[in-house]
Every structure is written in C-alpha cells, then in structure tokens.
Design an enzyme around this catalytic site. Structure first.
Site, PDB file in Angstrom:
ATOM      1  N   ARG A   4      -3.100 -11.321  -2.513  1.00  0.00           N
ATOM      2  CA  ARG A   4      -3.025 -10.529  -3.738  1.00  0.00           C
ATOM      3  C   ARG A   4      -1.614  -9.960  -3.945  1.00  0.00           C
ATOM      4  NH1 ARG A   4      -4.000  -5.495  -4.546  1.00  0.00           N
ATOM      5  NH2 ARG A   4      -4.654  -5.165  -2.402  1.00  0.00           N
ATOM      6  N   SER A   5      -0.969  -9.538  -2.879  1.00  0.00           N
ATOM      7  CA  SER A   5       0.346  -8.902  -3.046  1.00  0.00           C
ATOM      8  C   SER A   5       1.509  -9.829  -2.678  1.00  0.00           C
ATOM      9  CB  SER A   5       0.416  -7.609  -2.221  1.00  0.00           C
ATOM     10  OG  SER A   5       0.228  -7.892  -0.846  1.00  0.00           O
TER      11      SER A   5
ATOM     12  N   GLY B 208       0.830  -1.214   0.000  1.00  0.00           N
ATOM     13  CA  GLY B 208       0.000   0.000   0.000  1.00  0.00           C
ATOM     14  C   GLY B 208       0.854   1.248   0.000  1.00  0.00           C
TER      15      GLY B 208
ATOM     16  N   SER C  47      -4.567  11.014  -1.589  1.00  0.00           N
ATOM     17  CA  SER C  47      -3.708   9.912  -1.150  1.00  0.00           C
ATOM     18  C   SER C  47      -4.130   9.392   0.217  1.00  0.00           C
ATOM     19  CB  SER C  47      -2.234  10.336  -1.137  1.00  0.00           C
ATOM     20  OG  SER C  47      -2.070  11.519  -0.392  1.00  0.00           O
ATOM     21  N   GLY C  48      -4.852  10.209   0.983  1.00  0.00           N
ATOM     22  CA  GLY C  48      -5.408   9.744   2.244  1.00  0.00           C
ATOM     23  C   GLY C  48      -6.376   8.584   2.062  1.00  0.00           C
TER      24      GLY C  48
ATOM     25  N   ARG D  98     -12.509  16.583   1.055  1.00  0.00           N
ATOM     26  CA  ARG D  98     -11.529  16.044   0.104  1.00  0.00           C
ATOM     27  C   ARG D  98     -11.452  16.992  -1.088  1.00  0.00           C
ATOM     28  NH1 ARG D  98      -8.469  12.110   1.874  1.00  0.00           N
ATOM     29  NH2 ARG D  98     -10.089  10.536   2.133  1.00  0.00           N
TER      30      ARG D  98
ATOM     31  N   HIS E 120      -2.038  17.315   3.058  1.00  0.00           N
ATOM     32  CA  HIS E 120      -3.283  17.855   3.599  1.00  0.00           C
ATOM     33  C   HIS E 120      -3.032  19.283   4.072  1.00  0.00           C
ATOM     34  CE1 HIS E 120      -4.927  13.945   3.322  1.00  0.00           C
ATOM     35  NE2 HIS E 120      -5.073  13.619   4.586  1.00  0.00           N
TER      36      HIS E 120
ATOM     37  N   CYS F  61      -4.287  10.895   9.966  1.00  0.00           N
ATOM     38  CA  CYS F  61      -3.412  11.899   9.353  1.00  0.00           C
ATOM     39  C   CYS F  61      -3.837  13.330   9.645  1.00  0.00           C
ATOM     40  CB  CYS F  61      -3.349  11.686   7.844  1.00  0.00           C
ATOM     41  SG  CYS F  61      -4.949  11.374   7.079  1.00  0.00           S
TER      42      CYS F  61
ATOM     43  N   GLN G 136      -8.119  18.040   2.186  1.00  0.00           N
ATOM     44  CA  GLN G 136      -7.360  16.800   2.247  1.00  0.00           C
ATOM     45  C   GLN G 136      -7.122  16.191   0.875  1.00  0.00           C
ATOM     46  OE1 GLN G 136      -9.662  15.700   6.312  1.00  0.00           O
ATOM     47  NE2 GLN G 136      -8.377  14.047   5.565  1.00  0.00           N
TER      48      GLN G 136
END
Lengths: 338, 338
Positions: free
Chosen positions: A41-42, A14, A160-161, A236, A243, A130, A157
């Site tokens: 998945r990863s 992530g 990417s949050g 957002r 942010h 954050c 914000q």
C-alpha cells in the site's frame, strides 16, 4: 572519520515511522543509507530525508543484510514475520511493537532506565509501550533512591497512540459535532471527541485491558523487580499528541516531595515543571508535544499514605513513547552511552 | 390534595440553575410558585417553566419569606451574603456552593448516602461538589458492606463543571484549532481543547488543589468516617458534560468484583454497565450525559492489593452532580424518602 550505518525503517509511512525519519535527521544519526520500508500500500511513495526524496521500498522483498539496523514499527504481526528474519540476515532489530516485549530472553529497553542490560549478543531488542516508557523514566530515579512497592496509575492518553487514522477520526468527529452533524466511530470503540474511553487494546480475563497489563509487565521488566505491584486504569481522551499520567506511588522508604523534585531535576531525560502556586505544571499541549523529555509536575506527598508520593507525568507518546526511544537504543548500541 | 410549595432558584440563568428549573418540571416537584432569581445582569430576562414565561427576579430585592425552599447555585460569595438571610426569613436553603459544606453543624447531603442526618431543625443544607457526589453514591453500598480504608481517585472532569463560559470556551477553542486559528484561554488556566489540565480550583499549601481536597473532606463527612484516607488527582479534560472517575479503593474486608457488581446493581441511583468482553462500560457521552443515575463499570479486583477494587464511575455533573441532588434533598425534606 565517524563510522556510518545503513538503517531500515519498517512502517515508514506510519506516524511513528515518520517521526523516526525526522528524529534520525534531527539528531544527526550517523546514517550512510536509509531504507524506508512498507507494505504494498505504501511502497513506491516518497518521503523527504535530508533534503532528498527517498522512495518507500517493499518490506517483503527487502534484503536486511544490506543494513546494520532495522527500526520496526509496523505492528506486531509484521514484526512476527520479518523481525527474526532480519536478525538472521545480520541486522540488529529494534522492535517498537508488543511482539517480543514479554519474552524473557529479549531485552526490553528504555536507555535512561536499563541500557546496561544490553550486551553485544543482543540483535533483537524490544521498545516498550508508550505509556510505560514515560512513567518509568520518571520513576527510575525514585526507585533507585528509596524503592517502589506499589503504583496506582491512571492515564490520559492521546489518540495518536492509536495511529494516524485515530488522529483523523478525532479531528473529523470534533468538526462534525461542532457543526451539529452525525459522527461515526471506526477506530475508537466509542465516540472519542469530547469523551473519555476507559478501553485501550483488548480486555483480559482479569478485567484489565491489555494496555493496562502492559504497564504492569513492562514496569517490572524495566526496573528488574518482579515484586513491584502496579494497578493501572488506562483511558483514551480527546487529545491529539501527548500522554498524561496521574501516578500515585508507595515507596519502600520515605521520600519527601522536595527530595523527589531534586532527584528528578537531576535525572536524564526529565524536565520538572512544578510550581503550582505559579500555575506551573506540564500539560500535553503546552509542554510535551514535539519535545523529547518526560515532563513531571504536581509532585506532592500523598496525604493518604505515609510513604505515598503523587506525580503528574506528561510526554510526547510518538517521540519518547516510540520513535525517539527506539533511536536512543540504537545510539546506545553504537556509542555505549545514553 | 397534594401540598405545594413556593420555591426560589438563585442563579437561575446559570447552567445548574437552568437544569434545576427543568428537573423541577420533569420530576413534577409540587410547586405553587417559582421564583428564578439572579443578579442585575440576568434579572428581567425570561425563562420557560411549565409552558409559561417566568421573569428572573432581582436576588438583592427578594423577600425569602415568600418561599419555603431556596435552591442556591450562584457561587459561594452570593451564598455568603444571602443564604443565612433567607433562612432567617423562614426559607429552607439548599446550597450548591462550597460556602457551608465544611461547617460541622451544617449537614452535607447526598440523599442516597446520608439523608438520615437531616432533622426538622435543618434549614440550611449543603450540596456536595459534583466530583464527590458521584463517587460516594457508588461507594456507599461497598462502604456499608465491607468498609473502606483508602481511596486513590483520578478524575476526568468535563468543562461544564466550570460553568457556561467554560463550555463556550471549549467549543470556541476546538473550532479555532480545527481551522488553524489562534486561541485564547480565559476560563481554563491553559488551552483546554485537545488537552488535559491537572488543575481545578486553587492550589493548597500541601500541593493538592482545592477540588482535590473537597473530595477528601466531603467523602469523610458524607460517609461519617474521618478515618477514610483519600488521595485524589483531579483533571479537567475536553468533555462538555459528564465527569468520569477512575476509583481504586482498598476495603477493610475482602469484596470480590462479582459481589461488588451485585451490590451496585441493587443500589439506588446506580446503573451498572459492566461487561468488558461485550465492550460494555459507561462513558460521559454515551451513558451519563442527560441521565440521572451514576454509572459504574470496569469493576475489577486490584491485582496490586489483596483488598483492592477498581471502579470507573461516570455521571452527569450538572444533574446528579448539582441540580438533581439539590432537588432530591428538597424532595426528601418533603416526603421523608429518597
């Protein structure tokens, strides 16, 4: 010889996990072995760490007794299942999800603000949201000097949050709209390109969003003062990283703008960029992105309130707002200093 | 037969001027002859009005005794030179610049809010700033019901508020950045694409920007209450059209969120879009752009203040924030109703 540690990074593929890997490297965190972990998945894909390729391991099969620290950032539901199990296996977990933040016995920590709450008995530590982290880093020196009664905060914000898919969505929507093509919104609840959406996380019964309530709950817990009143609107906007926050506070005793500026200039983790006449103020792109500090500008006395003070607070939400703060907690546990 | 009027539009090639031309047409404003006017740069070019091509005339040579109404939107320095001259020539001027807004004897008008200040003697009328208009339209019914002590407001303003060149700059910067190309900032004081800039108009000695002080001065003048305290942070964000505002007010008497919602549902010029559980709230792109009303959502009682109330207010800054409001003033002068 310097002591070294084995560290697991949960959610390594992530955006926060990736930042954790590179910040661990940048800061020369004393690592013996690193274990990036993820879902099916990863798992199996590789990451670079210190010029080496490291394979992402499968979280569900990992034995946490192999590591001393686990940095978790794979969502609250993953921490729900694996964080306490890791602690039972002898690992100290720093959890960058909302899962444990509001449990009274779990410390919620921003090292510059309240590292002193940590004791040797703490093996599960929560990393705040954050938007709260950057605000509280800037407000702590003011709180210590004159107290804070009330905070009106409005956030700007970045996407990417909401993770990597939200970053791709903003890029894709922007490109499509500039080319006159139709768009789809799958991550954001509305078109986010060239728009502002007053909706982050789910809405609560009192009409506030959960993102807003996080700022209320976490500010009080971090400043250890349940009497602080916080009134947030979180929004957002189409920014990739960083942010921004317009923070209007009411202090208990008078603090002039110039005294506040001086306090903040001396504060750890804060950079003051504040000379409006010279057009100096921080923005997400020009100051905050890819930087560690919390940037503060537009410091001015509130003309509507005798004890009011306004600040514009900007920080990289992926770094100080997440990955960096978690690593600073681990560093404090190791070194006992911020 | 309905009375008709001759109307001059000063700054006809600008974004507000262009919107004025199309709104005059849409609303079937009773026009006999229309005279779009501009500087030497734009004079001679043609515009469409009611299926006809109309040539932009040269402002400096225009005889304002030929028209009954002059809609000015070509900047404060142009109004400085031509507005009073037009009035002397017998024209009623509605000025959408900051030039006359703060002169005590000049009425500053949002028709839904204070059209009753207008008298037959008024031939020079000021149109407020876009960010104030939408806020005051939404706050007026609340002010009338329970009074307003204090307003904390943070804005999310679109680039169209800075004119057509700012719209082009956002498009160009966005496209360049998405293609990995370097950008230049000529209109905005910083990169505006994918950023948030807490700087609109020039900074004042008290640390506020002039855009912020406009909201203070104009709110008081429009609500005819110099005791209202206003604390704004105004921010430009990468949105093309539509300003959003997070408005946190403190009323004189208690007003519940549901009573506020009801008041606003009945208010002229306001559309309430407010059901967070159903994900209903207004945004610039999805509700406001190209619409006439002021849209209000996220209405909730402020958990930090007994008499606090929060609102999210969105409107098309080119329409209600400028062109439409000016035309509504002219309509009021003609019809005596809003």
């Amino acid at each position: 010889m310097r002591e070294t540690f084995d560290v697991a990074v949960v959610g390594a593929s992530g955006m926060i996990g990736e930042a954790m890997m590179s910040i661990l490297e940048e800061r020369e965190f004393p690592i013996r072995s690193i274990y990036p972990l993820g879902s099916e998945r990863s798992a199996g894909s590789t990451l670079q760490f210190r010029d080496q390729s490291v394979k992402i391991g499968l979280l569900s099969e990992f034995d946490f007794s192999r590591v001393q620290y686990g940095l978790f950032s794979a969502g609250a539901s993953v921490s729900e299942v694996y964080a306490r199990r890791a602690v039972e296996q002898g690992c100290t977990v720093i959890d960058n999800t909302s899962r444990f933040r509001y449990e009274p016995e779990i410390p919620l920590v921003v090292p510059e603000v309240n590292a002193d709450v940590l004791t040797e008995k703490d093996h599960l530590i929560a990393n705040p949201n954050c938007s709260t982290i950057q605000m509280v880093v800037a407000l702590k020196p003011i709180y210590d000097a004159v107290g804070i009664e009330r905070i009106n905060v409005c956030t700007y914000q970045s996407v990417s949050g909401a993770g990597r898919s939200a970053v791709h969505e903003l890029a894709n929507q922007s490109a499509a709209l500039l080319n006159g093509k139709p768009i789809e919104s799958e991550v954001a609840p509305r078109q986010i390109a060239f728009n502002a959406i007053p909706h982050i996380d789910v809405f609560q019964e009192n009409g506030y969003s959960k993102e807003e309530m996080k700022m209320v709950w976490e500010t009080r817990k971090l400043l250890r003062d349940e009497s602080i009143r916080v009134n947030p609107t979180t929004v957002r906007i189409p920014v990739f990283f960083g942010h921004s926050e317009a923070v209007h506070i009411e202090t208990r005793n008078k603090l002039t703008a110039s005294d506040a500026r001086e306090l903040l200039q001396q504060a750890k983790g804060v950079t003051v960029v504040d000379d409006p006449q010279a057009l100096l103020y921080p923005t997400a792109v020009t100051e905050a992105a890819n930087r560690d500090d919390v940037f503060v500008g537009r410091i001015r006395e509130d003309i509507s309130h005798d004890l009011g003070l306004n600040l514009w607070i900007v920080s990289d939400n992926v770094r100080k707002g997440g990955a960096l703060n978690s690593i600073q907690i681990a560093e404090y546990l190791i070194n006992g200093t911020v």
